[in-house]
Write a protein that holds these residues in place. Sequence first.
Motif, PDB file in Angstrom:
ATOM      1  N   ALA A  62       0.823  -1.248  -0.047  1.00  0.00           N
ATOM      2  CA  ALA A  62       0.070  -0.190   0.272  1.00  0.00           C
ATOM      3  C   ALA A  62       0.893   1.233   0.012  1.00  0.00           C
ATOM      4  CB  ALA A  62      -0.753   0.047   1.209  1.00  0.00           C
ATOM      5  N   ILE A  63       1.845   1.360   0.748  1.00  0.00           N
ATOM      6  CA  ILE A  63       2.749   2.444   0.819  1.00  0.00           C
ATOM      7  C   ILE A  63       3.536   2.447  -0.735  1.00  0.00           C
ATOM      8  CG2 ILE A  63       5.088   3.245   1.940  1.00  0.00           C
ATOM      9  CD1 ILE A  63       4.172   1.685   4.548  1.00  0.00           C
ATOM     10  N   SER A  64       3.913   1.708  -1.070  1.00  0.00           N
ATOM     11  CA  SER A  64       4.482   1.643  -2.503  1.00  0.00           C
ATOM     12  C   SER A  64       3.670   2.263  -3.314  1.00  0.00           C
ATOM     13  CB  SER A  64       5.315   0.346  -2.990  1.00  0.00           C
ATOM     14  OG  SER A  64       6.199  -0.384  -1.867  1.00  0.00           O
ATOM     15  N   PHE A  65       2.424   1.717  -3.628  1.00  0.00           N
ATOM     16  CA  PHE A  65       1.499   2.045  -4.470  1.00  0.00           C
ATOM     17  C   PHE A  65       1.005   3.606  -4.030  1.00  0.00           C
ATOM     18  CE2 PHE A  65       0.067  -2.672  -4.655  1.00  0.00           C
ATOM     19  CZ  PHE A  65       1.044  -2.895  -5.479  1.00  0.00           C
ATOM     20  N   SER A  66       1.096   3.951  -3.093  1.00  0.00           N
ATOM     21  CA  SER A  66       0.775   5.514  -2.696  1.00  0.00           C
ATOM     22  C   SER A  66       1.650   6.359  -3.459  1.00  0.00           C
ATOM     23  CB  SER A  66       0.872   5.601  -1.374  1.00  0.00           C
ATOM     24  OG  SER A  66      -0.192   4.916  -0.638  1.00  0.00           O
ATOM     25  N   LEU A  90      11.554  -6.281  -6.316  1.00  0.00           N
ATOM     26  CA  LEU A  90      13.147  -5.745  -6.593  1.00  0.00           C
ATOM     27  C   LEU A  90      13.468  -4.299  -5.710  1.00  0.00           C
ATOM     28  CD1 LEU A  90      13.903  -7.482  -9.772  1.00  0.00           C
ATOM     29  CD2 LEU A  90      13.938  -8.315  -7.386  1.00  0.00           C
ATOM     30  N   PRO A  91      12.648  -3.541  -5.943  1.00  0.00           N
ATOM     31  CA  PRO A  91      12.954  -2.359  -5.427  1.00  0.00           C
ATOM     32  C   PRO A  91      13.223  -2.309  -3.884  1.00  0.00           C
ATOM     33  CG  PRO A  91      11.325  -1.740  -6.856  1.00  0.00           C
ATOM     34  CD  PRO A  91      11.517  -3.268  -7.022  1.00  0.00           C
ATOM     35  N   ASN A  92      12.678  -3.103  -3.223  1.00  0.00           N
ATOM     36  CA  ASN A  92      12.701  -3.015  -1.817  1.00  0.00           C
ATOM     37  C   ASN A  92      14.038  -3.793  -1.245  1.00  0.00           C
ATOM     38  OD1 ASN A  92      10.120  -2.147  -1.288  1.00  0.00           O
ATOM     39  ND2 ASN A  92       8.942  -4.289  -1.532  1.00  0.00           N
ATOM     40  N   LEU A  93      14.725  -4.469  -2.228  1.00  0.00           N
ATOM     41  CA  LEU A  93      16.119  -4.868  -2.013  1.00  0.00           C
ATOM     42  C   LEU A  93      16.962  -3.994  -2.426  1.00  0.00           C
ATOM     43  CD1 LEU A  93      15.478  -8.574  -3.213  1.00  0.00           C
ATOM     44  CD2 LEU A  93      15.345  -7.473  -0.848  1.00  0.00           C
ATOM     45  N   ARG A  94      16.626  -2.733  -3.181  1.00  0.00           N
ATOM     46  CA  ARG A  94      17.779  -1.952  -3.259  1.00  0.00           C
ATOM     47  C   ARG A  94      18.447  -1.400  -2.130  1.00  0.00           C
ATOM     48  NH1 ARG A  94      14.750   1.496  -5.857  1.00  0.00           N
ATOM     49  NH2 ARG A  94      14.850   0.448  -7.850  1.00  0.00           N
ATOM     50  N   GLY A  95      19.835  -1.400  -2.053  1.00  0.00           N
ATOM     51  CA  GLY A  95      20.710  -0.866  -0.813  1.00  0.00           C
ATOM     52  C   GLY A  95      20.711  -1.932   0.202  1.00  0.00           C
ATOM     53  N   VAL A  99      18.942  -3.120   8.698  1.00  0.00           N
ATOM     54  CA  VAL A  99      18.039  -3.481   7.486  1.00  0.00           C
ATOM     55  C   VAL A  99      17.213  -2.576   7.123  1.00  0.00           C
ATOM     56  CG1 VAL A  99      18.840  -6.052   7.373  1.00  0.00           C
ATOM     57  CG2 VAL A  99      16.655  -5.070   8.507  1.00  0.00           C
ATOM     58  N   ARG A 100      16.754  -2.385   6.028  1.00  0.00           N
ATOM     59  CA  ARG A 100      15.546  -1.523   5.740  1.00  0.00           C
ATOM     60  C   ARG A 100      14.191  -1.915   6.207  1.00  0.00           C
ATOM     61  NH1 ARG A 100      13.811  -0.172  -0.471  1.00  0.00           N
ATOM     62  NH2 ARG A 100      12.069   1.480  -0.078  1.00  0.00           N
ATOM     63  N   THR A 101      13.397  -1.233   6.932  1.00  0.00           N
ATOM     64  CA  THR A 101      12.063  -1.860   7.539  1.00  0.00           C
ATOM     65  C   THR A 101      10.893  -0.875   6.907  1.00  0.00           C
ATOM     66  OG1 THR A 101      12.539  -0.050   9.111  1.00  0.00           O
ATOM     67  CG2 THR A 101      13.350  -1.987   9.619  1.00  0.00           C
ATOM     68  N   VAL A 102       9.670  -1.297   7.365  1.00  0.00           N
ATOM     69  CA  VAL A 102       8.679  -0.939   6.537  1.00  0.00           C
ATOM     70  C   VAL A 102       8.504   0.601   6.836  1.00  0.00           C
ATOM     71  CG1 VAL A 102       6.005  -0.809   6.991  1.00  0.00           C
ATOM     72  CG2 VAL A 102       7.242  -3.134   6.835  1.00  0.00           C
ATOM     73  N   GLY A 103       9.016   1.071   8.151  1.00  0.00           N
ATOM     74  CA  GLY A 103       8.859   2.426   8.653  1.00  0.00           C
ATOM     75  C   GLY A 103       9.755   3.283   7.627  1.00  0.00           C
ATOM     76  N   ASP A 104      10.673   2.578   6.984  1.00  0.00           N
ATOM     77  CA  ASP A 104      11.682   3.553   6.214  1.00  0.00           C
ATOM     78  C   ASP A 104      11.043   3.980   4.950  1.00  0.00           C
ATOM     79  OD1 ASP A 104      13.548   3.107   7.834  1.00  0.00           O
ATOM     80  OD2 ASP A 104      14.623   1.502   6.944  1.00  0.00           O
ATOM     81  N   ASP A 105       9.806   3.325   4.620  1.00  0.00           N
ATOM     82  CA  ASP A 105       8.975   3.844   3.376  1.00  0.00           C
ATOM     83  C   ASP A 105       8.251   5.013   3.674  1.00  0.00           C
ATOM     84  OD1 ASP A 105      10.190   2.183   1.668  1.00  0.00           O
ATOM     85  OD2 ASP A 105       8.706   0.585   1.270  1.00  0.00           O
ATOM     86  N   GLN A 164       9.007  -1.669  12.440  1.00  0.00           N
ATOM     87  CA  GLN A 164      10.047  -2.564  12.737  1.00  0.00           C
ATOM     88  C   GLN A 164      10.436  -3.783  11.727  1.00  0.00           C
ATOM     89  OE1 GLN A 164      12.567  -1.389  14.662  1.00  0.00           O
ATOM     90  NE2 GLN A 164      11.311   0.612  14.928  1.00  0.00           N
ATOM     91  N   ILE A 165       9.262  -4.144  11.042  1.00  0.00           N
ATOM     92  CA  ILE A 165       9.590  -5.336  10.372  1.00  0.00           C
ATOM     93  C   ILE A 165      10.269  -5.066   9.167  1.00  0.00           C
ATOM     94  CG2 ILE A 165       7.929  -6.809   8.743  1.00  0.00           C
ATOM     95  CD1 ILE A 165       5.336  -6.086  10.402  1.00  0.00           C
TER      96      ILE A 165
END
Length: 494
Positions: A42-46, A147-152, A199-205, A326-327
């Motif tokens: 949902a965050i990505s589509f926003s 794949l963008p969620n794995l960037r960096g 690591v990158r988490t849900v809150g980072d988006d 934190q996920i």
Amino acid sequence: MPSALASPGAALRRPSWLRSVRVLRTEVLAGLVVALALVPEAISFSIVAGVDPRVGLISSFVMGVTTSFVGGRPAMISAATGAVALVVAPLSHSHGVGYLIAAILLAGVLQIALGLLGVARLMRFVPRSVTTGFVNALAISIFIAQLPNLRGAGVTGYAVLVAGIALLVVVPRFVKSVPAPLITVALLTVLVVVLHVDVRTVGDDGALPRTLPTLGLPDVPLTLDTLRTIAPFSVGVALVGLMESLMTAQLVDELTDTRSSKTRECVGQGTAQIVTGLFGGMGGCAVIGQTMINVKVSGARTRLSTFLAGTFLLVLVVGFGDVVAQIPLAALVAVMFLVCYGAFDWHSVRPATLKTMPRSETAVMVVTVVIVLLTHNLAYGVLGGTLLACVLFARRVAHLVEVRPGAEPGTYSVHGQVFFASSGDLVTQFDYAADPERVTIDFSDAHVWDASSIAALDAVSRKYVEHGKEAVIVGMNPATAALHGRLAGRVTGE
């Protein structure tokens, strides 16, 4: 007098999840897993739509809860989707969120109208090869979207991803009562927090909403100019949303060996769009990835899982936003990767299958996949694949009509289905110059379907007249005779 609740008939009418603790547990846990998987999507589509992440999360909550009551397909998940986001993104960027919400409201009205007009019945004309291409393209698209969620991500991020995939494969062998995705996400989140893994988490988006959504109308002028602005986007959302929803519903029907009302699904999707717009959402439709998690991975079968997916999503982001933030995204990506693997129809691409399958069927499947991947629009893929299937079918049946000379000179028998695609061959299969003055054409083994065929029969009779001869048609079945009697000599006006 015993109450209705105590009667056997009333017991049979109770939902299945009220009659079985095991079913109730499955539905509740499935809803929780889907809710977790919906957050990053949902965050990505926003972001794709050019709106605040809260808008996509609100849309997913409202779509899920509303369709659980009014949708036609139990256990199917509806939420904010990439396809709808792509359609409305230009409007959002050029005119703002208010116009986007107005377009969603109008799209809901259009979907209800299309449902009542019976557009769902058109699904019967979608060939299986297109459905297979749709599923395969969807699996590939979902994979690419992760794949963008794995960037960096770095070494630690990929380590979490590998650990997640390993847990998703191993856990089901030992634990049957709790869905493996839920265990995987919870365990990896705890490890990342306790060990302070970077690591990158849900809150980072993006920020998660802290308050409940409220009702309201979009702040746009109610003018014809506004209507002209939003109408093209509304039509796009309505068509794309219905097509994806109906295709997903059909896929779930096949997975569960059950039937669902596609007309009710159209009306339900439209109703959900309207409710979503009134709560300030960006709209959406059925989401195949989360639906596969719900139905195929978690084993859900009822509307309870759909309702709880939306409800848990709201509770998670509003009440437990700090925990959800934190996920690790890599853990959710691992779940989606497994969904992609399970959704892809591997049988369709096996060498043995490709060798035995007609080339036209394979071509339709490949074209469907290619169009989806090039346009990032599942609706275009389905339309393109169906159109190609129709063209290839027309080519095959165009030569199915056969005219056989009889034992006596000037006698013919017609065999096959005569319609617009095959009637062209009919005119060329008679020897007009060499035949005797009276010609008999037997239609006992043929059926005439349309006006194009009647026009072809008129052309045959006219050619014989031009040669000073008479053609008599015999043996027509009642339907063919009625059509011929009504249209003969009237189709071309000659």
